[in-house]
Design an enzyme around this catalytic site. Structure first.
Site, PDB file in Angstrom:
ATOM      1  N   SER A   8     -40.154 -20.429 -75.594  1.00 22.28           N
ATOM      2  CA  SER A   8     -39.984 -21.639 -75.422  1.00 22.28           C
ATOM      3  C   SER A   8     -38.538 -21.795 -74.405  1.00 22.28           C
ATOM      4  O   SER A   8     -37.836 -21.182 -74.502  1.00 22.28           O
ATOM      5  CB  SER A   8     -38.992 -22.108 -76.518  1.00 22.28           C
ATOM      6  OG  SER A   8     -38.323 -23.245 -76.692  1.00 22.28           O
ATOM      7  N   HIS A  33     -43.657 -23.222 -73.906  1.00 24.53           N
ATOM      8  CA  HIS A  33     -43.336 -24.153 -74.896  1.00 24.53           C
ATOM      9  C   HIS A  33     -42.157 -25.027 -74.059  1.00 24.53           C
ATOM     10  O   HIS A  33     -41.096 -24.614 -73.832  1.00 24.53           O
ATOM     11  CB  HIS A  33     -43.238 -23.420 -75.901  1.00 24.53           C
ATOM     12  CG  HIS A  33     -42.769 -24.466 -77.140  1.00 24.53           C
ATOM     13  ND1 HIS A  33     -44.013 -25.111 -77.866  1.00 24.53           N
ATOM     14  CD2 HIS A  33     -41.707 -24.797 -77.892  1.00 24.53           C
ATOM     15  CE1 HIS A  33     -43.150 -25.866 -78.730  1.00 24.53           C
ATOM     16  NE2 HIS A  33     -42.116 -25.809 -78.648  1.00 24.53           N
ATOM     17  N   ASP A  35     -39.524 -27.996 -75.136  1.00 25.66           N
ATOM     18  CA  ASP A  35     -38.931 -28.906 -76.103  1.00 25.66           C
ATOM     19  C   ASP A  35     -38.248 -30.134 -75.748  1.00 25.66           C
ATOM     20  O   ASP A  35     -37.103 -30.016 -75.037  1.00 25.66           O
ATOM     21  CB  ASP A  35     -37.864 -28.089 -76.786  1.00 25.66           C
ATOM     22  CG  ASP A  35     -38.811 -26.855 -77.984  1.00 25.66           C
ATOM     23  OD1 ASP A  35     -39.334 -27.331 -78.583  1.00 25.66           O
ATOM     24  OD2 ASP A  35     -38.284 -25.781 -77.449  1.00 25.66           O
ATOM     25  N   MET A  37     -36.336 -33.553 -76.331  1.00 23.99           N
ATOM     26  CA  MET A  37     -35.482 -34.069 -77.481  1.00 23.99           C
ATOM     27  C   MET A  37     -34.577 -35.304 -77.163  1.00 23.99           C
ATOM     28  O   MET A  37     -34.216 -35.167 -75.892  1.00 23.99           O
ATOM     29  CB  MET A  37     -34.296 -32.990 -77.898  1.00 23.99           C
ATOM     30  CG  MET A  37     -34.907 -31.624 -78.419  1.00 23.99           C
ATOM     31  SD  MET A  37     -33.762 -30.532 -78.903  1.00 23.99           S
ATOM     32  CE  MET A  37     -34.550 -29.063 -79.200  1.00 23.99           C
ATOM     33  N   HIS A  66     -43.671 -30.045 -76.666  1.00 25.77           N
ATOM     34  CA  HIS A  66     -43.294 -30.452 -78.001  1.00 25.77           C
ATOM     35  C   HIS A  66     -42.229 -31.651 -78.057  1.00 25.77           C
ATOM     36  O   HIS A  66     -41.130 -31.324 -77.748  1.00 25.77           O
ATOM     37  CB  HIS A  66     -42.668 -29.150 -78.675  1.00 25.77           C
ATOM     38  CG  HIS A  66     -42.252 -29.460 -79.877  1.00 25.77           C
ATOM     39  ND1 HIS A  66     -41.380 -28.576 -80.789  1.00 25.77           N
ATOM     40  CD2 HIS A  66     -42.362 -30.478 -81.098  1.00 25.77           C
ATOM     41  CE1 HIS A  66     -40.902 -29.065 -81.890  1.00 25.77           C
ATOM     42  NE2 HIS A  66     -41.640 -30.164 -82.164  1.00 25.77           N
ATOM     43  N   MET A  68     -39.913 -34.216 -79.610  1.00 27.13           N
ATOM     44  CA  MET A  68     -39.116 -34.376 -80.604  1.00 27.13           C
ATOM     45  C   MET A  68     -38.332 -35.764 -80.415  1.00 27.13           C
ATOM     46  O   MET A  68     -37.292 -35.780 -80.204  1.00 27.13           O
ATOM     47  CB  MET A  68     -38.011 -33.379 -81.008  1.00 27.13           C
ATOM     48  CG  MET A  68     -38.860 -32.072 -81.581  1.00 27.13           C
ATOM     49  SD  MET A  68     -37.969 -30.609 -81.446  1.00 27.13           S
ATOM     50  CE  MET A  68     -38.472 -30.001 -79.806  1.00 27.13           C
ATOM     51  N   MET A 137     -43.192 -26.618 -88.188  1.00 23.81           N
ATOM     52  CA  MET A 137     -41.679 -26.074 -87.760  1.00 23.81           C
ATOM     53  C   MET A 137     -41.110 -25.142 -89.008  1.00 23.81           C
ATOM     54  O   MET A 137     -41.192 -25.456 -90.468  1.00 23.81           O
ATOM     55  CB  MET A 137     -40.955 -27.397 -87.873  1.00 23.81           C
ATOM     56  CG  MET A 137     -41.090 -28.407 -86.703  1.00 23.81           C
ATOM     57  SD  MET A 137     -41.068 -27.780 -85.135  1.00 23.81           S
ATOM     58  CE  MET A 137     -39.222 -26.997 -85.202  1.00 23.81           C
ATOM     59  N   ASP A 175     -43.102 -22.574 -85.293  1.00 24.38           N
ATOM     60  CA  ASP A 175     -41.979 -22.928 -84.541  1.00 24.38           C
ATOM     61  C   ASP A 175     -40.769 -22.856 -84.850  1.00 24.38           C
ATOM     62  O   ASP A 175     -40.478 -23.661 -85.839  1.00 24.38           O
ATOM     63  CB  ASP A 175     -42.141 -24.136 -83.803  1.00 24.38           C
ATOM     64  CG  ASP A 175     -41.415 -24.476 -82.557  1.00 24.38           C
ATOM     65  OD1 ASP A 175     -40.549 -23.458 -82.094  1.00 24.38           O
ATOM     66  OD2 ASP A 175     -41.167 -25.557 -81.815  1.00 24.38           O
TER      67      ASP A 175
END
Ligand code: DX5
Ligand code: ZN
Length: 216
Positions: A8, A33, A35, A37, A66, A68, A137, A175
């Protein structure tokens, strides 16, 4: 079976992302990966499209994005444009999850669904043959470097059983808090893929750390 390892970038050096992506290119990492957010779905804001677009140019590996964020369906096409290969949305953030999954696949990406630690695996039964990946998660999403929640192991086994019962081809990705000490248990519970942030980027030699996760 060796797990798919997806480092990540959240734990990478944002002052020199190019160096870290080049290290991942050389390494045994399978995916990168990313992330995303929004400060609403999770209490943190990370990075968005321009960063992913640049990572796409630098990376030789598939991008595992991913999300979020709330209402992820608003950005499916944009994430395809900036280079996502696999796009994962949260179960908790998707009112019309089936439609969102179909749209991700229509854009030519693999479609993933992520479950927060409190969300039961059972809620996936009616969609397990439509998704390419389920992301369990094992921390509350929002931050790197948190401790692995052990209950996730039970969820992985339960999900593996559901996938087999339904003849689904969905992959299981895990994850949060994954490290050398717990990866063997995660893989034997039934995971196909693991995300690792701190376990890779805070290691003395990140390339070796990836190799060790891959061969644990
Ligand atoms: C957490 C993110 C993770 C995070 C993992 O919200 O989804 O991908 O970067 O970091 P570690 O492996 O350090 O827990
Ligand atoms: Zn993640």
């Amino acid at each position: 079976m060796k797990p798919i390892v997806a480092p990540s970038l959240l734990s990478a050096d944002f002052g020199n992302l190019e160096k870290d992506v080049q290290m991942l290119n050389r390494s045994q990492a399978d995916w990168i990966h990313l992330d995303v957010m929004d400060g609403v779905f999770v209490p943190n804001i990370s990075f968005g499209m321009p960063v992913i677009k640049r990572v796409r140019q630098l990376s030789e590996k598939p991008l595992d994005v991913h999300l979020m964020i709330v209402q992820p369906e608003r950005y499916i096409h944009t994430f395809k444009e900036v280079g996502a290969d696999l796009l994962t949305v949260h179960w908790e953030a998707s009112t019309h999850l089936h439609r969102t999954i179909c749209q991700i696949k229509e854009e030519g990406m693999l479609a993933g669904v992520a479950l927060n630690p409190h969300t039961p695996v059972a809620g996936l039964e009616d969609i397990i043959n439509d998704v390419n990946l389920v992301l369990i998660m094992s921390v509350n999403p929002g931050f790197g470097g948190q401790k692995f929640i052990k209950r996730a192991l039970h969820k992985i086994s339960e999900l593996r059983e559901m996938i087999e019962r339904n003849d689904s081809e969905a992959l299981i990705e895990v994850d949060g808090g994954v490290c050398q000490d717990n990866i063997a248990d995660i893989v034997s519970a039934g995971a196909d893929a693991v995300v690792a942030g701190n376990a890779v980027f805070k290691a003395e030699d990140p390339e070796i750390a990836i190799q060790n996760l891959k061969n644990a």
